[in-house]
Design an enzyme around this catalytic site. Structure first.
Site, PDB file in Angstrom:
ATOM      1  N   ASP A 113       0.821  -1.211   0.000  1.00  0.00           N
ATOM      2  CA  ASP A 113       0.000   0.000   0.000  1.00  0.00           C
ATOM      3  C   ASP A 113       0.854   1.260   0.000  1.00  0.00           C
ATOM      4  O   ASP A 113       0.414   2.314  -0.473  1.00  0.00           O
ATOM      5  CB  ASP A 113      -0.941   0.022   1.206  1.00  0.00           C
ATOM      6  N   GLU A 163      -3.871   4.559   7.876  1.00  0.00           N
ATOM      7  CA  GLU A 163      -4.775   3.466   7.498  1.00  0.00           C
ATOM      8  C   GLU A 163      -4.508   2.262   8.385  1.00  0.00           C
ATOM      9  O   GLU A 163      -3.353   1.878   8.588  1.00  0.00           O
ATOM     10  CB  GLU A 163      -4.562   3.082   6.032  1.00  0.00           C
ATOM     11  N   LYS A 222     -27.279  -3.190   5.797  1.00  0.00           N
ATOM     12  CA  LYS A 222     -27.111  -3.800   7.120  1.00  0.00           C
ATOM     13  C   LYS A 222     -25.654  -4.133   7.460  1.00  0.00           C
ATOM     14  O   LYS A 222     -25.224  -3.899   8.597  1.00  0.00           O
ATOM     15  CB  LYS A 222     -27.980  -5.054   7.229  1.00  0.00           C
ATOM     16  N   PRO A 223     -24.851  -4.682   6.512  1.00  0.00           N
ATOM     17  CA  PRO A 223     -23.451  -4.951   6.869  1.00  0.00           C
ATOM     18  C   PRO A 223     -22.707  -3.698   7.325  1.00  0.00           C
ATOM     19  O   PRO A 223     -21.930  -3.746   8.281  1.00  0.00           O
ATOM     20  CB  PRO A 223     -22.860  -5.518   5.566  1.00  0.00           C
ATOM     21  N   ARG A 256     -17.190   4.096  -6.237  1.00  0.00           N
ATOM     22  CA  ARG A 256     -17.644   3.101  -7.202  1.00  0.00           C
ATOM     23  C   ARG A 256     -16.462   2.513  -7.972  1.00  0.00           C
ATOM     24  O   ARG A 256     -15.429   3.163  -8.137  1.00  0.00           O
ATOM     25  CB  ARG A 256     -18.622   3.751  -8.183  1.00  0.00           C
ATOM     26  N   VAL A 297     -14.042   1.620 -10.858  1.00  0.00           N
ATOM     27  CA  VAL A 297     -13.655   2.442 -12.001  1.00  0.00           C
ATOM     28  C   VAL A 297     -12.755   1.636 -12.931  1.00  0.00           C
ATOM     29  O   VAL A 297     -12.213   0.591 -12.551  1.00  0.00           O
ATOM     30  CB  VAL A 297     -12.915   3.722 -11.549  1.00  0.00           C
ATOM     31  N   GLY A 332      13.358 -11.533  -7.551  1.00  0.00           N
ATOM     32  CA  GLY A 332      12.827 -12.700  -6.866  1.00  0.00           C
ATOM     33  C   GLY A 332      13.911 -13.301  -5.995  1.00  0.00           C
ATOM     34  O   GLY A 332      15.061 -12.855  -6.015  1.00  0.00           O
ATOM     35  N   CYS A 392      17.116  -6.503 -10.525  1.00  0.00           N
ATOM     36  CA  CYS A 392      17.602  -7.197  -9.329  1.00  0.00           C
ATOM     37  C   CYS A 392      18.082  -8.614  -9.683  1.00  0.00           C
ATOM     38  O   CYS A 392      19.120  -8.763 -10.320  1.00  0.00           O
ATOM     39  CB  CYS A 392      16.534  -7.195  -8.245  1.00  0.00           C
ATOM     40  N   ARG A 407      21.205  -8.958  -1.499  1.00  0.00           N
ATOM     41  CA  ARG A 407      22.299  -9.438  -0.648  1.00  0.00           C
ATOM     42  C   ARG A 407      23.507  -9.877  -1.481  1.00  0.00           C
ATOM     43  O   ARG A 407      24.603 -10.046  -0.953  1.00  0.00           O
ATOM     44  CB  ARG A 407      21.812 -10.617   0.204  1.00  0.00           C
ATOM     45  N   HIS A 410      15.914  -1.324  -7.926  1.00  0.00           N
ATOM     46  CA  HIS A 410      14.500  -1.442  -8.296  1.00  0.00           C
ATOM     47  C   HIS A 410      13.979  -0.083  -8.774  1.00  0.00           C
ATOM     48  O   HIS A 410      13.388   0.671  -7.996  1.00  0.00           O
ATOM     49  CB  HIS A 410      13.677  -1.932  -7.107  1.00  0.00           C
ATOM     50  N   GLU A 441      11.448   0.690 -10.454  1.00  0.00           N
ATOM     51  CA  GLU A 441       9.987   0.821 -10.421  1.00  0.00           C
ATOM     52  C   GLU A 441       9.488   1.501  -9.156  1.00  0.00           C
ATOM     53  O   GLU A 441       8.391   2.091  -9.154  1.00  0.00           O
ATOM     54  CB  GLU A 441       9.324  -0.551 -10.563  1.00  0.00           C
TER      55      GLU A 441
END
EC number: 6.3.4.2
Length: 534
Positions: A71, A141, A190-191, A240, A242, A354, A381, A463, A508, A510
Site C-alpha cells: 500500500d 490506514e 445492514k453490513p 464506485r 472504475v 525474486g 535485481c 544481498r 529497483h 519501479e
C-alpha cells in the site's frame, strides 16, 4: 497543529482503504497542504520482508530502507511523496520495541500491558511519522477490518488520539462494502450498519463513511446510512468501481470529500487544482497505441507480487501514448526449446526480481532468447544477476556458471555474496536496503535513459552482487558495466550496447515511478519495445 485522519475498514478486507487514503492525500496535497501517510498492519511479523509474495504481494522499499506493505507504493504514486520507516507499523514491530524496553528496565518495574504501553507506542509512531516530515496532515490506514482481534490495540490507540490532541484535530473515516443483491434488486445497508456499530462499541464514532460499490448509490440509501450510522448525509461518500485507479481522486473530489475533511478539521486551504491530474487521467483513458510486454516471473499467479513493476510499465506507456498489453509468463515453464513459442509475440521482455532457485533457469532462457533475437529486455535485481549468468554461460562459455546464492559449489560464481553480508545470520531486515547512488557511464544506454546525468539515486533490496573477479573477461567480450557505485566496487547496471535495448539494473527503478513522472529506465525500455513492434 498537525491534523490526524484515521481510515478504518469494515465488512470485508481488501476493500480499497489504501486507495481511498492515497486519493484523499492527493487532494489535500493539491490544496497546498503538506501530507504524509502511514499504514498499520496488525500481523505479528516485524515487517513483510521475509513473507512469501503469495501471502503478501510485493515488498515495497522506502528511501531509508524500510521493507513495507505494498500500500505504501499506492501512497507514493498517488501523492508523489517519499515515505520513511515510520510509514509502516506492524504488531511485531511494536511488541518487539516494547519488549526491548522492558528488558532494559525502561519501564522502571511497571507491569507492561497493552494499555498503556502498546497503545502509547502506537501513538508515538503516529506522532513521529508526522513530526519527521513536518506535515500539516497525517493519514493513518489500519489494515484488516473492525472486529479482527489483531486490530484491537490499534483501534484503541486511535480512540485515545482524540483525547490526546483534541477532537477538532482528529477525523475518523470508515470504509465499508455496500453489496448489491441482483436477485432482490437492491443494495443492503445492514453490513455497514453492523460494522459501524462494532466500531462505536470500541469508542470510535466515524465522521465519514466511504462505501465501496459496483452500482450508483441513490441518495435515499445515503440518507439511511447517515441516519443509522450517525454521520452527516453529505459525509457518506461513494467509491464506485472504475476502469482506472487514477480516476478515484477525481470521483472523490466531485463529492466534496476533501472539502468536508477540511471543514471538519478547520483547515483553511484553497480548492485542490486537479487540472494536471485530470489531464493525465484523460490521456490514460484514450491511449492510441498498444505494445506487448512479456513479464517472466516466478510469482505470476499473484500479480500483486509485481505491482510496482506493472505500474511503472503503465506509467512509461502513458508517456508514449501506449497501453501495455502484459503477457504473464511463468518462469518455471520457459525452456530453450519453447522460449520462442512463449516469448515470440512479445515486443519487449522484462525479468523482475525474486528470491530462491525455483524458476531461475527459465529466466535465464528468457534472457538468452532476448539477447539472441535482439528483443528489448529489462532485467531487475535477480533479473540483472541472471543476465550476467546467462552471458557467462552462453557467450564466455563458462559451463555451469551461476550465482553463489543458487549454487554455492559452482566453478564460476558470477554473482557472489556481498562482503558485509557474509557473517549475517538473520534473514529479516539485513539486505542492502534503501537509496544508494549509481554512477553512470557516459554514452551508455543507461546514461542516455537518465538524460546523461552523472549519478542517479535508486532504491535497492539485495544481498548478492556481481563478482568483480570476472569483470575484465566480461568487458573484453563487449559486456558494458554502465552503472557502478561511486567507489566503482559494486556493479549497478549492465548492458549490451549493440542491441536495441538490453539493460539490467541491480536496483529497483519501479519504486520511484509516478503516473505523471515515469521512471527513466522503464521509459527507455518501453520506448524500445514500441519501436520493436513497428
Amino acid at each position: 497543529m498537525t491534523k490526524y485522519i484515521f481510515v478504518t475498514g469494515g465488512v470485508v478486507s481488501s476493500i480499497g482503504k489504501g486507495i481511498v487514503a492515497a486519493s484523499l492525500g492527493r487532494l489535500l496535497k493539491n490544496r497546498g497542504l503538506k501530507v504524509t501517510i502511514q499504514k498499520f498492519d496488525p500481523y505479528i511479523n516485524i515487517d513483510p520482508g521475509t513473507m512469501s509474495p503469495y501471502q503478501h504481494g510485493e515488498v515495497y522499499v522506502t528511501d531509508d530502507g524500510a521493507e513495507t506493505d505494498l500500500d505504501l507504493g499506492h501512497y507514493e504514486r498517488f501523492i508523489d511523496i517519499n515515505l520513511n520507516k515510520y510509514s509502516n507499523v506492524t504488531t511485531g514491530k511494536i511488541y518487539s520495541e516494547v519488549l526491548r524496553k522492558e528488558r532494559k528496565g525502561e519501564y522502571l518495574g511497571a507491569t507492561v500491558q497493552v494499555i498503556p504501553h502498546i497503545t502509547d507506542a502506537l501513538k508515538e509512531k503516529i506522532k513521529r511519522a508526522a513530526s519527521t516530515t513536518d506535515s500539516d496532515v497525517i493519514i493513518t490506514e489500519v489494515g484488516g477490518t473492525v472486529g479482527d482481534i489483531e486490530s484491537l490495540p490499534f483501534l484503541e490507540a486511535l480512540r485515545q488520539m482524540k483525547a490526546d490532541v483534541g477532537s477538532e484535530n482528529v477525523m475518523y473515516i470508515h470504509t465499508t462494502l455496500l453489496p448489491y443483491l441482483k436477485a432482490a434488486g437492491e443494495m443492503k445497508t445492514k453490513p455497514t450498519q453492523h460494522s459501524v456499530k462494532e466500531l462505536r462499541g470500541l469508542g470510535i464514532q466515524p465522521n465519514m463513511l466511504v462505501i465501496r460499490t459496483e452500482e450508483p448509490v441513490e441518495q435515499g440509501i445515503k440518507n439511511k446510512l447517515a441516519q443509522f450510522c450517525d454521520v452527516n448525509s453529505e459525509a457518506v461518500i461513494e467509491s464506485r468501481d472504475v476502469e482506472h485507479l487514477y480516476q478515484i481522486p477525481l470521483n472523490l473530489q466531485a463529492q466534496s470529500m476533501d472539502q468536508i475533511v477540511c471543514d471538519h478539521l478547520k483547515l483553511n486551504a484553497p480548492q485542490a487544482d486537479m487540472t494536471e491530474w485530470s489531464a493525465m487521467v484523460d490521456k490514460v483513458m484514450n491511449l492510441r497505441k498498444t505494445t506487448k510486454i512479456a513479464l517472466v516471473g516466478k510469482y505470476v499467479e499473484l500479480p500483486d507480487a509485481y505491482l510496482s513493476v506493472v505500474e511503472a510499465l503503465k506509467h512509461s506507456g502513458y508517456a508514449n501514448d501506449t497501453a501495455i498489453d502484459l503477457k504473464w509468463v511463468n518462469a518455471n515453464d520457459v525452456t530453450v526449446e519453447n522460449a520462442a513459442d512463449l516469448l515470440g509475440d512479445a515486443d519487449g521482455i522484462i525479468v523482475p526480481g525474486g528470491f530462491g532457485q525455483r524458476g531461475t533457469e527459465g529466466k535465464i532462457q528468457a534472457i538468452r532468447y532476448a539477447r539472441e533475437n535482439d528483443v528489448p529486455m529489462l532485467g531487475i535485481c535477480l533479473g540483472m544477476q541472471l543476465t550476467c549468468v546467462e552471458f557467462a554461460r552462453h557467450v564466455l562459455n563458462m559451463e555451469g556458471a551461476n550465482s553463489f546464492e543458487l549454487e554455492p559449489s559452482t566453478k564460476y560464481p558470477i554473482i557472489d555474496i556481498m562482503r558485509d553480508q557474509i557473517d549475517i545470520e538473520d534473514m529479516g531486515g539485513t539486505l542492502r536496503l534503501g537509496l544508494y547512488p549509481c554512477k553512470l557511464k557516459p554514452g551508455s544506454k543507461a546514461a542516455m535513459a537518465y538524460n546523461n546525468q552523472e549519478v542517479v539515486q535508486r532504491r535497492h533490496r539485495h544481498r548478492y552482487e556481481f563478482n568483480n573477479k570476472f569483470r575484465s573477461e566480461f568487458e573484453a567480450a563487449g559486456f558494458v558495466f554502465s552503472g557502478v557505485s561511486p567507489d566503482n566496487r559494486l556493479v549497478e547496471i549492465v548492458e549490451l550496447k549493440e542491441k536495441k535495448f538490453f539493460v539490467a539494473a541491480q536496483y529497483h527503478p519501479e519504486l520511484q515511478s509516478r503516473p505523471n513522472r515515469p521512471e527513466e529506465l522503464y521509459t527507455a525500455f518501453v520506448t524500445a519495445a514500441i519501436k520493436n513492434s513497428n
